[in-house]
Write a protein that holds these residues in place. Structure first.
Motif, PDB file in Angstrom:
ATOM      1  N   UNK A 245       0.822  -1.205   0.000  1.00 18.46           N
ATOM      2  CA  UNK A 245       0.000   0.000   0.000  1.00 18.46           C
ATOM      3  C   UNK A 245       0.855   1.254   0.000  1.00 18.46           C
ATOM      4  N   UNK A 246       0.458   2.232  -0.814  1.00 23.16           N
ATOM      5  CA  UNK A 246       1.204   3.490  -0.874  1.00 23.16           C
ATOM      6  C   UNK A 246       0.752   4.390   0.264  1.00 23.16           C
ATOM      7  N   UNK A 247       1.700   4.757   1.138  1.00 23.62           N
ATOM      8  CA  UNK A 247       1.390   5.609   2.297  1.00 23.62           C
ATOM      9  C   UNK A 247       2.501   6.633   2.476  1.00 23.62           C
ATOM     10  N   UNK A 248       2.171   7.691   3.181  1.00 16.84           N
ATOM     11  CA  UNK A 248       3.188   8.688   3.514  1.00 16.84           C
ATOM     12  C   UNK A 248       4.034   8.158   4.670  1.00 16.84           C
ATOM     13  N   UNK A 249       5.272   8.601   4.707  1.00 18.61           N
ATOM     14  CA  UNK A 249       6.109   8.219   5.834  1.00 18.61           C
ATOM     15  C   UNK A 249       5.445   8.687   7.123  1.00 18.61           C
ATOM     16  N   UNK A 268     -15.037   2.614   5.883  1.00 19.93           N
ATOM     17  CA  UNK A 268     -13.972   3.373   6.538  1.00 19.93           C
ATOM     18  C   UNK A 268     -12.999   3.953   5.513  1.00 19.93           C
ATOM     19  N   UNK A 269     -12.593   3.147   4.533  1.00 18.24           N
ATOM     20  CA  UNK A 269     -11.633   3.637   3.531  1.00 18.24           C
ATOM     21  C   UNK A 269     -12.229   4.768   2.704  1.00 18.24           C
ATOM     22  N   UNK A 270     -13.528   4.678   2.410  1.00 20.05           N
ATOM     23  CA  UNK A 270     -14.187   5.748   1.654  1.00 20.05           C
ATOM     24  C   UNK A 270     -14.284   7.018   2.498  1.00 20.05           C
ATOM     25  N   UNK A 278      -4.726   0.148   3.080  1.00 17.56           N
ATOM     26  CA  UNK A 278      -4.132   0.968   4.141  1.00 17.56           C
ATOM     27  C   UNK A 278      -4.774   0.700   5.502  1.00 17.56           C
ATOM     28  N   UNK A 279      -5.763  -0.183   5.513  1.00 13.71           N
ATOM     29  CA  UNK A 279      -6.425  -0.520   6.778  1.00 13.71           C
ATOM     30  C   UNK A 279      -5.849  -1.819   7.342  1.00 13.71           C
ATOM     31  N   UNK A 280      -5.985  -1.978   8.642  1.00 13.32           N
ATOM     32  CA  UNK A 280      -5.636  -3.228   9.317  1.00 13.32           C
ATOM     33  C   UNK A 280      -6.917  -3.848   9.856  1.00 13.32           C
ATOM     34  N   UNK A 298      -6.467  -4.638   5.079  1.00 17.73           N
ATOM     35  CA  UNK A 298      -7.900  -4.474   4.861  1.00 17.73           C
ATOM     36  C   UNK A 298      -8.415  -5.101   3.581  1.00 17.73           C
ATOM     37  N   UNK A 299      -7.541  -5.290   2.587  1.00 23.29           N
ATOM     38  CA  UNK A 299      -7.966  -5.889   1.320  1.00 23.29           C
ATOM     39  C   UNK A 299      -7.710  -7.387   1.284  1.00 23.29           C
ATOM     40  N   UNK A 300      -7.395  -7.982   2.442  1.00 26.20           N
ATOM     41  CA  UNK A 300      -7.124  -9.415   2.530  1.00 26.20           C
ATOM     42  C   UNK A 300      -8.155 -10.114   3.399  1.00 26.20           C
ATOM     43  N   UNK A 301      -8.203 -11.465   3.269  1.00 26.54           N
ATOM     44  CA  UNK A 301      -9.080 -12.272   4.109  1.00 26.54           C
ATOM     45  C   UNK A 301      -8.234 -13.174   4.995  1.00 26.54           C
ATOM     46  N   UNK A 302      -8.624 -13.294   6.258  1.00 22.13           N
ATOM     47  CA  UNK A 302      -7.906 -14.155   7.201  1.00 22.13           C
ATOM     48  C   UNK A 302      -8.158 -15.624   6.839  1.00 22.13           C
ATOM     49  N   UNK A 303      -7.110 -16.418   6.900  1.00 22.34           N
ATOM     50  CA  UNK A 303      -7.205 -17.858   6.693  1.00 22.34           C
ATOM     51  C   UNK A 303      -7.261 -18.522   8.072  1.00 22.34           C
ATOM     52  N   UNK A 304      -8.438 -19.026   8.444  1.00 21.44           N
ATOM     53  CA  UNK A 304      -8.642 -19.580   9.786  1.00 21.44           C
ATOM     54  C   UNK A 304      -7.732 -20.766  10.050  1.00 21.44           C
TER      55      UNK A 304
END
Length: 569
Positions: A245-249, A268-270, A278-280, A298-304
């Motif tokens: 993800x592109x973020x500022x320092x 939240x992202x919107x 950029x979310x956790x 935030x764009x991933x899914x947890x693997x149980x």
């Protein structure tokens, strides 16, 4: 077999609870009948398919040197207590008491029973290796049985177990079973793939699933387009994304921001005008050792499955809303890792990220400017997310993962000493010392294989059985049963076909030919032989393969040879 001498009741409509193609077609074609939720009877056509699959399995197991046994379906609790699975297995294990108050269970699998048999009978390394198998009914009390034969409570399974003096011998048999399973599914006429898989409640060090490829499959397979690596979704390994993800320092301290009613990643992202990456996400799990948190982008899914494996905890499941609120102090959607007083496991992709956003553990608030290394006390980083199509292959580092769907029909495990150690199953090694057996485990869902074949091979008219497992290879249909010439020729063909060793069914019903043709297509017989007006006028018989649209007219003298040639295809 004559149609009039068996029981085949086809239906126009599928049962209301049928969700999958195989469930609909197997019921409509008169092959299975529902008795209770997740429990089915196999009718005459259906059991013929089952027996053909079993026959292929037996031939390949016997060729590979495996010994057939038959273990009890009702198992004493003592064996399961010894292995530690009486409580661990959970509610899927159906427990019951006999008239004396002694506890038993219906066998969902038979590691305990076979280990008990071997520890009583085998004492020396000279008797090893040994490989046993059985084909038997199992019972697992699924919380939500569905999809017909794909997820039953009672089902037919081939399960096998091998015993060895060392790892090298176990790996040799594992490879042998991998080859045997490959031959089994090839002989069944199925397109499939062997993929790496999680060992689940069976245990062990590694395993492979055999997946029948089908668009309607319930499991996702990730395979590399370069090195050939393949695994199911539970097991597929992931690496660090090439596009972080592109973020500022992040030189700013964390800040709490009011996010009224914004719970989901998208909301939240919107609202904060950032990307979902950029979310956790902070996902709370329950386990035997208490609640813990898993963190992913935030764009991933947890693997149980991966979460359970990394945490080393048992009975891992997603927490309910009440537990989440108790642990985090906030409603679902506002959980975050900062200040959380439970163990935290984070996906590798989060390592070193800055400028991230997470829940504040307070209703309607999120925290921004998070530096993962600075602000979050992670207990362990690891591979915790689902792999997705387009990911870089973790094995070769250059290929890309491609997603396909499949149906698990077989599973082989390298168990190690999990059961022999727990149940004190020992043998005397070459030095005369007591050693634990090294074990392997090998299963095939017989009913699932039947259902998977239908999922892979069907059209709008019905089933298209592979020749090797079709209930009957040939169906012979006289267009007009009352016509003496057609009836007598159909009878003669039927006798001749059966005498050549090809199984056939003669449709001797006095009904319209259209209904006969529709039923034949629905039931999926590989080859249809029609005796009609072409025979009367031209002395020719119509032959049609179920997997082809066009039929062929064949001289009556050439019909038997044509059938022989066709069914070899």
């Amino acid at each position: 077999m004559r149609y009039s001498r068996t029981i085949i009741n086809t239906r126009k409509e599928a049962p209301s609870d049928a969700e999958t193609v195989s469930h609909k077609l197997l019921v409509r074609s008169g092959m299975i009948q529902k008795v209770a939720q997740g429990i089915y009877s196999f009718q005459p056509l259906g059991i013929r398919v089952i027996k053909k699959i079993e026959g292929i399995i037996r031939e390949e197991m016997d060729t590979a040197g495996a010994l057939e046994v038959l273990l009890p379906f009702v198992l004493p609790a003592d064996l399961w207590i010894e292995s530690g699975r009486w409580e661990q297995y959970g509610k899927e294990l159906l427990r019951l008491q006999d008239r004396h108050g002694r506890w038993f269970c219906l066998g969902p699998t038979h590691e305990e029973a076979i280990t008990d048999l071997v520890r009583r009978e085998v004492r020396s390394y000279k008797q090893l290796p040994l490989n046993f198998y059985q084909i038997q009914v199992k019972f697992r009390d699924e919380i939500r049985p569905r999809f017909g034969l794909m997820r039953c409570r009672e089902f037919i399974m081939k399960d096998g177990y091998s015993f060895h003096e060392d790892e090298a011998s176990a790996e040799e048999t594992y490879r042998s079973m991998h080859e045997a399973y490959t031959r089994i599914f090839e002989r069944c006429g199925l397109k499939f793939r062997a993929v790496e898989a999680d060992t689940g409640t069976i245990g062990g060090s590694f395993s492979h699933e055999f997946m029948v490829l089908a668009d309607t499959g319930e499991e996702v397979i990730l395979s590399c387009n370069s090195c050939g690596y393949a695994a199911n979704l539970e097991k597929a390994e992931t690496g660090i994304s090439e596009n972080p993800p592109s973020v500022d320092e992040c030189s700013h301290s964390v800040e709490k921001i009011h996010t009224p009613g914004k719970k989901s990643v998208e909301e939240v992202s919107s609202f904060l005008k950032v990307k979902p990456s950029n979310l956790i996400k902070t996902i709370i799990f329950n386990s035997e050792g208490g609640p813990f948190a898993v963190l992913v982008r935030g764009d991933r899914e947890v693997n149980t499955t991966k979460a359970a494996r990394l945490s080393g905890l048992t009975n891992v499941e997603l927490s309910d809303d009440a537990t989440i609120e108790k642990v985090t102090g906030a409603h679902t959607g506002f959980a975050g890792p900062i200040g959380l007083k439970i163990k935290k496991f984070a996906d590798n992709e989060l390592k070193g990220l800055t400028g991230m956003v997470a829940g504040a553990n307070e209703k309607d608030y999120h925290i921004v400017n998070i530096d993962v290394s600075r602000d979050i006390s992670v207990d362990i980083f690891g591979d915790l997310r689902n792999a997705v199509e387009g990911d870089i292959c973790h094995r070769c580092g250059s290929g890309r993962l491609r997603a396909t769907k499949g149906i698990e029909v077989g599973h082989i495990f390298k168990l190690g000493a999990k059961y022999s150690s727990a149940m004190k199953a020992f043998f005397l090694d070459r030095a005369g010392r007591e050693r634990e057996f090294v074990m392997g485990c090998y299963g095939i869902g017989v009913g699932r294989t039947m259902a998977a074949a239908v999922e892979q091979r069907h059209d709008e008219k019905g089933i298209i059985w592979p020749v090797a497992i079709a209930p009957y290879t040939v169906v012979i249909i006289p267009v007009n049963w009352r016509d003496d010439a057609q009836r007598l020729m159909a009878e003669k063909l039927y006798v001749n076909v059966v005498q050549t060793g090809i199984d056939a069914i003669l449709d001797d019903r006095d009904i319209s030919p259209g209904v006969k043709f529709m039923d034949a297509d629905l039931m999926g017989f590989p080859l249809r032989i029609v005796v009609g007006q072409k025979y009367i006028k031209e002395n020719r018989i119509e032959i049609k393969r179920r997997d082809q649209k066009e039929s062929e007219l064949v001289e009556i003298t050439e019909v038997i040879q044509k059938i022989k040639n066709t069914i070899k295809i």
